[in-house]
Scaffold this motif. Structure first.
Motif, mmCIF file in Angstrom:
data_model
loop_
_atom_site.group_PDB
_atom_site.id
_atom_site.type_symbol
_atom_site.label_atom_id
_atom_site.label_comp_id
_atom_site.label_asym_id
_atom_site.label_seq_id
_atom_site.Cartn_x
_atom_site.Cartn_y
_atom_site.Cartn_z
ATOM 1 N N MET A 1 0.841 -1.178 0.000
ATOM 2 C CA MET A 1 0.000 0.000 0.000
ATOM 3 C C MET A 1 0.885 1.239 0.000
ATOM 4 S SD MET A 1 -3.156 0.561 2.413
ATOM 5 C CE MET A 1 -3.626 2.051 3.121
ATOM 6 N N SER A 2 0.591 2.170 -0.863
ATOM 7 C CA SER A 2 1.429 3.364 -0.948
ATOM 8 C C SER A 2 1.048 4.353 0.152
ATOM 9 C CB SER A 2 1.293 4.015 -2.325
ATOM 10 O OG SER A 2 -0.028 4.415 -2.530
ATOM 11 N N SER A 3 1.946 5.244 0.435
ATOM 12 C CA SER A 3 1.724 6.239 1.478
ATOM 13 C C SER A 3 0.887 7.392 0.937
ATOM 14 C CB SER A 3 3.070 6.766 1.987
ATOM 15 O OG SER A 3 3.666 7.572 0.993
ATOM 16 N N ILE A 4 0.403 8.217 1.850
ATOM 17 C CA ILE A 4 -0.373 9.400 1.449
ATOM 18 C C ILE A 4 0.504 10.331 0.611
ATOM 19 C CG2 ILE A 4 0.067 10.742 3.539
ATOM 20 C CD1 ILE A 4 -3.277 10.557 1.693
ATOM 21 N N THR A 5 1.790 10.385 0.932
ATOM 22 C CA THR A 5 2.726 11.215 0.164
ATOM 23 C C THR A 5 2.832 10.718 -1.276
ATOM 24 O OG1 THR A 5 3.964 11.664 2.180
ATOM 25 C CG2 THR A 5 5.083 12.118 0.101
ATOM 26 N N ASP A 6 2.897 9.405 -1.440
ATOM 27 C CA ASP A 6 2.960 8.831 -2.785
ATOM 28 C C ASP A 6 1.692 9.137 -3.570
ATOM 29 O OD1 ASP A 6 5.476 7.755 -2.300
ATOM 30 O OD2 ASP A 6 4.669 5.803 -1.684
ATOM 31 N N LEU A 7 0.552 9.056 -2.897
ATOM 32 C CA LEU A 7 -0.719 9.361 -3.557
ATOM 33 C C LEU A 7 -0.764 10.823 -4.006
ATOM 34 C CD1 LEU A 7 -3.581 8.690 -4.456
ATOM 35 C CD2 LEU A 7 -4.334 9.118 -2.094
ATOM 36 N N CYS A 8 -0.304 11.729 -3.148
ATOM 37 C CA CYS A 8 -0.278 13.153 -3.508
ATOM 38 C C CYS A 8 0.635 13.397 -4.702
ATOM 39 C CB CYS A 8 0.167 14.003 -2.313
ATOM 40 S SG CYS A 8 -1.041 14.037 -0.979
ATOM 41 N N ARG A 9 1.781 12.751 -4.718
ATOM 42 C CA ARG A 9 2.700 12.882 -5.858
ATOM 43 C C ARG A 9 2.043 12.402 -7.147
ATOM 44 N NH1 ARG A 9 7.328 10.525 -2.520
ATOM 45 N NH2 ARG A 9 8.260 12.400 -1.669
ATOM 46 N N GLU A 10 1.358 11.268 -7.055
ATOM 47 C CA GLU A 10 0.686 10.724 -8.226
ATOM 48 C C GLU A 10 -0.402 11.681 -8.729
ATOM 49 O OE1 GLU A 10 -2.255 7.054 -9.304
ATOM 50 O OE2 GLU A 10 -0.698 6.678 -7.805
ATOM 51 N N LEU A 11 -1.163 12.265 -7.817
ATOM 52 C CA LEU A 11 -2.203 13.220 -8.208
ATOM 53 C C LEU A 11 -1.593 14.455 -8.872
ATOM 54 C CD1 LEU A 11 -4.533 13.005 -5.078
ATOM 55 C CD2 LEU A 11 -5.026 12.162 -7.395
ATOM 56 N N ARG A 12 -0.452 14.910 -8.371
ATOM 57 C CA ARG A 12 0.204 16.068 -8.989
ATOM 58 C C ARG A 12 0.690 15.733 -10.398
ATOM 59 N NH1 ARG A 12 2.011 16.969 -3.548
ATOM 60 N NH2 ARG A 12 3.913 15.807 -3.924
ATOM 61 N N GLN A 13 1.109 14.515 -10.617
ATOM 62 C CA GLN A 13 1.583 14.111 -11.938
ATOM 63 C C GLN A 13 0.437 13.944 -12.927
ATOM 64 O OE1 GLN A 13 3.854 10.599 -11.093
ATOM 65 N NE2 GLN A 13 5.586 11.740 -10.279
ATOM 66 N N ARG A 14 -0.786 13.698 -12.427
ATOM 67 C CA ARG A 14 -1.943 13.481 -13.293
ATOM 68 C C ARG A 14 -2.878 14.684 -13.311
ATOM 69 N NH1 ARG A 14 -5.448 9.117 -11.718
ATOM 70 N NH2 ARG A 14 -4.805 9.480 -9.591
ATOM 71 N N GLU A 15 -2.341 15.875 -13.180
ATOM 72 C CA GLU A 15 -3.191 17.065 -13.115
ATOM 73 C C GLU A 15 -3.964 17.276 -14.417
ATOM 74 O OE1 GLU A 15 -0.757 20.480 -12.362
ATOM 75 O OE2 GLU A 15 0.505 20.082 -14.080
ATOM 76 N N THR A 16 -5.138 17.854 -14.258
ATOM 77 C CA THR A 16 -5.979 18.157 -15.421
ATOM 78 C C THR A 16 -5.495 19.461 -16.058
ATOM 79 O OG1 THR A 16 -7.560 19.484 -14.158
ATOM 80 C CG2 THR A 16 -7.965 17.091 -14.273
ATOM 81 N N PRO A 17 -5.904 19.738 -17.291
ATOM 82 C CA PRO A 17 -5.532 21.023 -17.902
ATOM 83 C C PRO A 17 -5.996 22.219 -17.060
ATOM 84 C CG PRO A 17 -6.333 19.537 -19.591
ATOM 85 C CD PRO A 17 -6.578 18.855 -18.263
ATOM 86 N N ARG A 50 -8.950 7.470 14.520
ATOM 87 C CA ARG A 50 -8.395 7.105 13.214
ATOM 88 C C ARG A 50 -8.132 8.355 12.385
ATOM 89 N NH1 ARG A 50 -11.126 3.509 8.574
ATOM 90 N NH2 ARG A 50 -9.254 3.329 7.318
ATOM 91 N N ASN A 51 -7.044 8.364 11.618
ATOM 92 C CA ASN A 51 -6.722 9.497 10.748
ATOM 93 C C ASN A 51 -7.370 9.327 9.383
ATOM 94 O OD1 ASN A 51 -5.127 10.672 12.691
ATOM 95 N ND2 ASN A 51 -3.241 9.791 11.916
ATOM 96 N N PHE A 52 -8.007 10.402 8.921
ATOM 97 C CA PHE A 52 -8.537 10.463 7.573
ATOM 98 C C PHE A 52 -7.839 11.615 6.869
ATOM 99 C CE2 PHE A 52 -11.958 8.383 9.849
ATOM 100 C CZ PHE A 52 -12.298 7.363 8.978
ATOM 101 N N TYR A 53 -7.554 11.422 5.593
ATOM 102 C CA TYR A 53 -6.869 12.458 4.831
ATOM 103 C C TYR A 53 -7.774 12.978 3.722
ATOM 104 C CZ TYR A 53 -2.637 11.036 7.187
ATOM 105 O OH TYR A 53 -1.703 10.768 8.146
ATOM 106 N N TYR A 54 -7.790 14.291 3.594
ATOM 107 C CA TYR A 54 -8.462 14.961 2.496
ATOM 108 C C TYR A 54 -7.374 15.657 1.695
ATOM 109 C CZ TYR A 54 -12.719 14.049 5.073
ATOM 110 O OH TYR A 54 -13.753 13.429 5.719
ATOM 111 N N ILE A 55 -7.447 15.512 0.392
ATOM 112 C CA ILE A 55 -6.390 16.065 -0.464
ATOM 113 C C ILE A 55 -7.021 17.088 -1.409
ATOM 114 C CG2 ILE A 55 -4.518 15.554 -2.066
ATOM 115 C CD1 ILE A 55 -4.602 12.649 -1.005
#
Length: 118
Positions: A1-17, A50-55
């Protein structure tokens, strides 16, 4: 399972126009010298400990401002987005939502609304 940091990086790489365009106007303290972060995780602790993350797409801590660029998928997630906005508002954050279409076609109006919140 990837970390929240990895998920954020992935979202930044897949940004919309629309996200890419808005980021050009927000990065490097370009708007009112305020620092914005993109795809930055905000941690919320539940009553059960429990921790929940919103990005959010964009976040300015100085102004307590979250900016969301909503694409077509958000038409199907209205209840989820409403709940998410309520949780973030409970942290004293202000939330601005713009459609991708508005960001791309009415950029100056979007920037004006953001400026008013800063």
């Amino acid at each position: 399972m990837s970390s929240i940091t990895d998920l954020c990086r992935e979202l930044r790489q897949r940004e919309t126009p629309a996200e890419k365009l808005l980021w050009r106007h927000l990065r490097n303290r370009a708007l009112f010298n305020r620092m914005f972060l993109r795809q930055y995780p905000i941690c919320v602790k539940s009553t059960f400990g429990r921790n929940f993350y919103y990005i959010p797409d964009f976040y300015c801590h100085e102004a307590l401002l979250v900016i969301e660029a909503d694409g077509p998928i958000h038409l199907l997630k209205k209840d989820h987005d409403k709940n998410r906005d309520e949780v973030l508002a409970s942290l004293n954050l202000n939330i601005l939502r713009f459609t991708n279409e508005d960001i791309l076609n009415n950029t100056q109006q979007v920037l004006t609304k953001i400026s008013e919140m800063l």
